[in-house]
Design a protein around this motif. Structure first.
Motif, short mmCIF file in Angstrom:
data_model
loop_
_atom_site.label_atom_id
_atom_site.label_comp_id
_atom_site.label_asym_id
_atom_site.label_seq_id
_atom_site.Cartn_x
_atom_site.Cartn_y
_atom_site.Cartn_z
N GLU A 1 4.43 -5.95 -8.42
CA GLU A 1 3.35 -5.02 -8.10
C GLU A 1 2.60 -4.60 -9.36
O GLU A 1 1.37 -4.45 -9.35
CB GLU A 1 3.90 -3.81 -7.38
N GLY B 1 -5.24 -8.31 -8.84
CA GLY B 1 -5.89 -8.06 -7.56
C GLY B 1 -4.91 -8.18 -6.42
O GLY B 1 -3.85 -8.80 -6.54
N ARG B 2 -5.25 -7.55 -5.28
CA ARG B 2 -4.29 -7.45 -4.18
C ARG B 2 -3.96 -8.79 -3.56
O ARG B 2 -2.83 -9.06 -3.19
CB ARG B 2 -4.86 -6.53 -3.10
N HIS C 1 -1.81 -5.19 -10.56
CA HIS C 1 -2.92 -4.36 -11.00
C HIS C 1 -3.94 -5.17 -11.79
O HIS C 1 -5.13 -4.90 -11.74
CB HIS C 1 -2.41 -3.19 -11.86
N ARG D 1 0.82 -1.21 0.00
CA ARG D 1 0.00 0.00 0.00
C ARG D 1 0.86 1.26 0.00
O ARG D 1 0.55 2.23 -0.70
CB ARG D 1 -0.93 0.00 1.21
N ARG E 1 -13.38 -0.17 -0.69
CA ARG E 1 -12.91 -0.78 0.55
C ARG E 1 -13.90 -1.89 0.88
O ARG E 1 -15.04 -1.60 1.25
CB ARG E 1 -12.85 0.23 1.69
N ARG F 1 -14.95 6.35 -0.77
CA ARG F 1 -14.94 4.88 -0.81
C ARG F 1 -15.62 4.37 0.46
O ARG F 1 -14.97 4.25 1.51
CB ARG F 1 -13.51 4.34 -0.88
N GLN G 1 -10.64 2.01 -5.88
CA GLN G 1 -12.07 2.17 -6.14
C GLN G 1 -12.97 1.74 -4.98
O GLN G 1 -14.12 2.15 -4.90
CB GLN G 1 -12.49 1.37 -7.39
N ASP H 1 -10.28 -6.53 0.34
CA ASP H 1 -10.18 -6.15 -1.06
C ASP H 1 -10.22 -4.63 -1.11
O ASP H 1 -11.24 -4.01 -1.38
CB ASP H 1 -11.34 -6.76 -1.86
N TYR H 2 -9.07 -4.02 -0.78
CA TYR H 2 -8.93 -2.57 -0.79
C TYR H 2 -8.23 -2.16 -2.08
O TYR H 2 -7.11 -2.58 -2.35
CB TYR H 2 -8.09 -2.12 0.41
N THR H 3 -8.89 -1.35 -2.87
CA THR H 3 -8.34 -0.83 -4.12
C THR H 3 -8.61 0.67 -4.17
O THR H 3 -9.31 1.21 -3.30
CB THR H 3 -9.01 -1.51 -5.33
N ASN I 1 2.43 1.94 -3.37
CA ASN I 1 1.46 2.39 -4.36
C ASN I 1 0.85 3.74 -4.01
O ASN I 1 0.13 4.32 -4.82
CB ASN I 1 0.33 1.35 -4.50
#
Length: 335
Positions: free
Chosen positions: A82, A89-90, A86, A29, A158, A182, A156, A152-154, A32
């Protein structure tokens, strides 16, 4: 120094795998979101929470350096992983990064490597274990016995996915660190829930999920209300949610969130239902004879030692505890 002391020191010298995985999550995190000062501050808070957190962080940073040194033919190996994340997924990124770090530091992880590769949850507890976690956005997550969640935090969303068991979520409003709103959402097998400045409990069973709100407001997004909008749940309310509907739950016969304090607090609860709850915190089988199943009890019982709890139970009700084996227990009428 005794052999036992030496063994204890070795255990404390190596952070648990789950804590190392959390450190990897923070590393991803931060890389990024390098300009996000709030996120870095939250990571610092996590590191300061416990000595094991800081040790895991230093281990991961060391392994990151080892990864670059051990793969000179692949410059920027961590960045490559990393970038691949994208599209994957995380969670897949964590697996890839974990695997790469392990390749570069097999001596450190030793025979625990196989366990890493078999993990399927970001946070999990064993039977009888309860643990709390501070998430990167400041959300507080408490896991009850035999529970597991994935994050699943992106940029876009949380999203917390409850895959088994029971959790307590304490969350704020929108994510102030994001460029746009979010909302925090939690997904169980039976529904999707959004909390706003809320504290709420989700217990996932085989046929339905029980939602209990103790503070703030929680919206049930799926299944939706008959008018097509989310169902708003207020403090003191509980709902039962299955794949078809969400309905108000009858009055609860126990304090839904007392387990976070290590307690089970029944309220005029049937003995068989009480034992079902106790059974969630111990390995094996526990039941009572049919002729005493409707005995009622109230009060508070400590969860950390269920054998002691059963001893107290026998002092509270006219029953006796019979151990057929360590793992097979029946409660019978006292004669």
């Amino acid at each position: 120094m005794t052999p036992m002391d030496n063994a204890s020191q070795r255990r404390h010298a190596e952070p648990r795998q789950q804590v190392v995985k959390q450190a990897i999550h923070w590393l991803l995190r931060l890389r990024n979101n390098a300009a996000n000062a709030r996120l870095r501050q939250q990571c610092d808070v996590w590191r300061a929470e416990h000595q094991e957190h800081e040790l895991a962080w230093q281990r991961v940073k060391t392994l990151q350096a080892e990864l670059s040194n051990n793969f000179p033919a692949v410059p920027g190996a961590l960045d490559t992983l990393e970038n691949s994340a994208h599209g994957l997924g995380r969670r897949q990124a964590l697996k890839m990064l974990s695997g790469a770090l392990l390749i570069g530091s097999g001596a450190w992880m030793g025979k625990d490597v196989a366990g890493w590769q078999q993990w399927t949850a970001d946070f999990a507890t064993n039977t009888g274990e309860r643990r709390g976690f501070q998430l990167p956005d400041g959300t507080r997550l408490e896991l009850n016995t035999a529970s597991a969640v994935d994050l699943d935090y992106t940029p876009q969303q949380r999203l917390i996915k409850l895959t088994r068991g029971e959790i307590i979520i304490t969350c704020g409003g929108i994510d102030q660190g994001a460029s746009f709103d979010r909302p925090l959402r939690v997904q169980s097998h039976h529904g999707v829930f959004e909390g706003v400045d809320a504290r709420f409990i989700l217990l996932q069973g085989p046929v339905c999920t029980q939602l209990s709100v103790t503070a703030g407001r929680v919206a049930i997004h799926s299944p939706i209300a008959s008018n097509g909008g989310p169902i708003q749940v207020l403090p003191g309310q509980s709902y039962l949610i299955d794949h078809r509907q969400a309905r108000l739950a009858p009055a609860l016969d126990m304090d839904a969130g007392a387990w976070v304090d290590g307690l089970i607090v029944p309220r005029n609860m049937r003995l068989d239902n009480f034992l079902h709850e106790v059974g969630r915190y111990r390995t094996g089988y526990i039941s009572c004879a049919a002729d005493i199943a409707d005995l009622r009890l109230s009060g508070g019982f400590q969860l950390d030692n269920t054998d002691k709890l059963l001893t107290v139970l026998a002092q509270t009700l006219p029953v006796k505890v019979r151990y057929r084996t360590r793992w097979w227990v029946t409660i019978e009428q006292q004669v």
